[in-house]
Design a protein around this motif. Structure first.
Motif, PDB file in Angstrom:
ATOM      1  N   SER A 501     -11.155   6.406 -11.573  1.00 28.21           N
ATOM      2  CA  SER A 501     -10.692   7.124 -12.763  1.00 28.21           C
ATOM      3  C   SER A 501      -9.311   7.738 -12.579  1.00 28.21           C
ATOM      4  O   SER A 501      -8.707   8.210 -13.544  1.00 28.21           O
ATOM      5  N   VAL A 502      -8.789   7.741 -11.338  1.00 35.17           N
ATOM      6  CA  VAL A 502      -7.490   8.365 -11.072  1.00 35.17           C
ATOM      7  C   VAL A 502      -6.386   7.497 -11.653  1.00 35.17           C
ATOM      8  O   VAL A 502      -6.296   6.300 -11.366  1.00 35.17           O
ATOM      9  N   GLY A 503      -5.524   8.119 -12.474  1.00 38.08           N
ATOM     10  CA  GLY A 503      -4.410   7.393 -13.055  1.00 38.08           C
ATOM     11  C   GLY A 503      -3.106   7.632 -12.336  1.00 38.08           C
ATOM     12  O   GLY A 503      -2.189   6.813 -12.415  1.00 38.08           O
ATOM     13  N   CYS A 504      -2.996   8.771 -11.631  1.00 40.39           N
ATOM     14  CA  CYS A 504      -1.740   9.131 -10.970  1.00 40.39           C
ATOM     15  C   CYS A 504      -2.053   9.966  -9.737  1.00 40.39           C
ATOM     16  O   CYS A 504      -2.988  10.772  -9.743  1.00 40.39           O
ATOM     17  N   VAL A 505      -1.272   9.766  -8.692  1.00 40.07           N
ATOM     18  CA  VAL A 505      -1.401  10.551  -7.460  1.00 40.07           C
ATOM     19  C   VAL A 505      -0.050  11.170  -7.148  1.00 40.07           C
ATOM     20  O   VAL A 505       0.978  10.472  -7.117  1.00 40.07           O
TER      21      VAL A 505
END
Length: 723
Positions: A501-505
């Motif tokens: 679900s992570v879109g950006c780090v």
């Protein structure tokens, strides 16, 4: 007991007088006999070398140190915090005795990860063995004990009592240290330093919890001199002055919320009871303390322009500051600092790592060319093992306009980071010649990277063009003045692999150098190293943050972020109307974060991906940069409203809190350092003036926009690839 009960602990006891020697001995013995032994006991002596010598000789296995900060309890506590190694730092007064399960009960409060501070109850130990009629239970706070009206079960509270409190180490990284202009100095009955710190902590981390656990008990000795009318008057007066000082720092609403309920409910009930039972002295004591406190508050308010509180933030002194990295497992006791051609280093900012995991970032004094590394956190990082995964291809987009050599250095750093599947694209933005810069092209291609030309001006356009020409599943945007460190790509790709679900780090971005005052001032005002704790930010985890999603900018700049390709393309990329190279000057990264948040996306901040940013070393360049931040912020807000007018209500709700946080982040310097204080004020003025310019700057960006681009859309123009 399980989980966070196993956190390492440091117990701090501060003392200043040999008159309490036997009390201090009992306090230390009670900590030694805890059911959960502390990792270390620190006794900090304030302004009494003889007491320090006696304590060091008699307390075996205890770290005895002397206060190196400002004289007083707050300075002593801050000195101990700087040296403490525990994940939780607990404080016990020198005239208090902890119950055998005191530390165990405090640690149980940290089972919830949101809890940043836990305190307990203090029961008075009266000189005659029983409560005197002079002091009703509602006034037990006067002698540093739990009073009638406080919770009787585990409850979230505004602040803790100083004689029985504990904090996660992270709390001091978020809110800073105790204010050294507050608190007791010798026998002066001032206080409220723990109240002010707890309020600052809640303001710095709105979703955090400060927990009161009445089962965590200490006995607090009450001496006969505290049971006199003169002491009651002096204690009330000092409390009022302290509350006035706290009100000026954190606002009257936050500083007096608990006191208003106390005056409305607790005091009237106590007066009625005392009078009904014929205890005139108790009723008079209630009236005396309340009146003295009110008078002290008025006195403090009137003297407000002369009295200042300077919260003891993690201190960045003037440059030069040595920047270094150590590995905790092999770090020596001392770190040698190289000499400078002109001047000497006064401090060192040390990144502490355990292999490729980040443990801490600390600021330590440099003495005689060396830094003592005793205070650094050498504990293992709390990071679950990552399951094996196939490393995806990461496309690294490095836009550049004027700093060509820095761009080449950024490419080299990426190649040296040790990641096997990289595609690096350097986008030469708006070069003087249509074919681009021949030197840069040759350097980039010699390193095995791709060289692209983007003729339309603006970093947002350059980033979007690089993304469009790339082929990786993940797209890392790294600006020319940023160099990633080894392990950066592994830490980033691990986050994407473990959570689809992570879109950006975002990453931990530290200064490459702190040699000049301009670099140090930027780090204090806008530095990106806010925390070494991993953060997962979305609507659910940040629901209690009143500034969300604007607060996402605290967790790393857009100039050093990695995006999942489908997420980036779905959002339309960076807005070409915003960012460096446009009249709007900045704001493009926060704009993209906000659009991701409103789309229900998730951002993860990992401190284990470390990069170094080259700050502006010149004072005039720094001023222009601060103005640019102001222009970009207001431009971004106006752009958001133009895209979706209904968000104006959301923005208006956040403006007062945002301005308050902006003001609270201004670092305080000693009053004697007038030049530094003047520079800080100038930088803040530049930023505010920039905010006024923002709407007009956005209009100019619109007029000058690349053809066919209206902002927030993937650019239609393809970049030109050299060769």
């Amino acid at each position: 007991m399980s989980g966070t009960v196993d956190l390492t602990t440091s117990v701090v006891i501060c003392a200043y007088t040999e008159r309490r020697w036997y009390d201090l001995v009992e306090a230390v013995d009670s900590v030694r006999e805890q059911s959960v032994p502390p990792g270390e006991i620190i006794v900090c002596i304030d302004g009494n070398p003889d007491l320090a010598e006696r304590a060091a000789a008699e307390f075996v296995g205890v770290s005895v140190i002397e206060n190196t900060g400002k004289r007083g309890l707050s300075g002593a506590r801050n000195t101990a915090i700087d040296l403490a190694k525990g994940e939780v730092i607990a404080f016990l007064d020198d005239d208090a005795v902890a119950a055998r399960d005191w530390l165990e009960q405090l640690l149980l409060g940290y089972r919830d990860a949101r809890v940043l501070a836990v305190g307990g109850a203090a029961r008075p130990e009266w000189p005659a063995g029983h409560r005197p009629e002079l002091l009703p239970g509602e006034l037990d706070w006067v002698v540093g004990c739990t009073y009638i009206g406080q919770p009787t079960e585990d409850t979230e509270v505004r602040n803790l009592m100083g004689c029985n409190m504990s904090f996660r180490r992270e709390a001091f990284q978020l809110a800073g240290r105790f204010a050294e202009d507050l608190g007791r100095v010798g026998r002066t009955p001032l206080g409220c330093e723990e109240t002010e710190l707890c309020i600052r902590l809640r303001q710095a981390s709105p979703g955090s919890v400060i927990l009161f656990r009445p089962d965590a008990v200490v006995g607090h000795r009450v001496t006969p001199d505290r049971l006199t009318w003169s002491y009651l008057r002096r204690r009330g007066w000092g409390e009022g002055i302290s509350k006035a000082q706290v009100s000026r720092t954190v606002g009257a609403d936050a500083a007096l919320a608990t006191e208003r309920d106390y005056l409305r409910k607790v005091i009237p009930a106590g007066l009625i009871r005392e009078l009904a039972r014929g205890r005139v002295s108790g009723a008079l004591a209630l009236g005396t303390v309340v009146s003295a406190t009110a008078a002290g508050y008025l006195r403090g308010a009137v003297a407000g322009q002369r009295l200042r509180i300077r919260p003891s933030l993690p201190r960045l002194v003037h440059g030069p500051i040595h920047v270094s990295t150590v590995d905790a497992s092999g770090a020596p006791a001392e770190l040698s600092v190289p000499p400078r051609t002109v001047g000497t280093y006064r401090a060192a900012q040390v990144l502490v790592r355990d292999g490729r995991r980040t443990l801490d970032v600390v600021l330590l004094p440099v003495r005689d060319g060396t830094v003592r590394l005793d205070p650094v956190n050498r504990g293992a990082v709390d990071s679950p093992p990552c399951p094996a995964f196939d490393r995806p291809l990461i496309s690294v987009v490095i836009p550049t306009a004027h700093r060509k050599q820095q761009a080449v250095a950024s490419v080299r750093a990426a190649l040296q980071a040790g990641y096997p599947k990289l595609e690096i694209l350097v986008v030469d933005n708006f070069p003087p010649e249509p074919a681009g810069d021949a030197w840069l092209r040759a350097e980039v291609e010699a390193l095995g990277a791709r060289y692209l030309v983007e003729p339309s001006k603006g970093v947002s356009v350059a980033r979007n063009s690089g993304a469009r020409a790339s082929s990786g599943e993940l797209i890392a945007f790294v600006d020319e003045n940023i160099s990633v460190e080894p392990g950066w790509f592994d830490a980033v790709s691990e986050e994407f692999a473990t959570d689809p679900s992570v879109g950006c780090v975002t990453a931990l971005v530290l200064p490459a150098s702190l040699e000049t005052d301009a670099e140090v001032l930027f780090e204090r005002l806008k530095g990106y190293s806010h925390t070494v704790q991993r953060q997962r930010l979305n609507r659910e985890t940040a629901r209690e943050d009143p500034l969300y999603p604007l607060s996402m900018a605290r967790y790393g700049p857009g100039s050093c972020t990695t995006w999942r390709r489908d997420t980036f393309e779905r959002l339309g990329g960076f807005d070409p109307l915003l960012g460096p190279g446009t009249p709007a000057m900045a704001g493009e990264d926060l704009d993209l974060f906000v659009r991701l948040a409103r789309a229900g996306g998730t951002v993860v901040y990992t401190p284990h991906a470390v990069a170094r940013h080259t700050h502006r070393a010149d004072w005039l360049e720094l001023r222009e940069q601060m103005r640019g931040y102001g222009v970009g912020l207001s431009s971004m807000l106006v752009r958001s409203v133009l895209r979706q007018p209904v968000v104006v209500f959301s923005i208006l709700r956040r403006v007062p809190r945002g301005l308050s946080r902006l003001a609270s982040r201004t670092p305080e310097l000693p009053l004697s350092d007038r030049a530094a204080r003047a520079r800080l004020r100038q930088l803040r003025r530049d930023e505010r003036y920039g905010m006024i310019e923002g709407p007009l700057a956005l209009a100019r960006s619109w007029v000058a926009r690349p053809r066919g681009q209206t902002g927030g859309d993937t650019p239609s123009a393809k970049p030109r690839q050299s060769g």
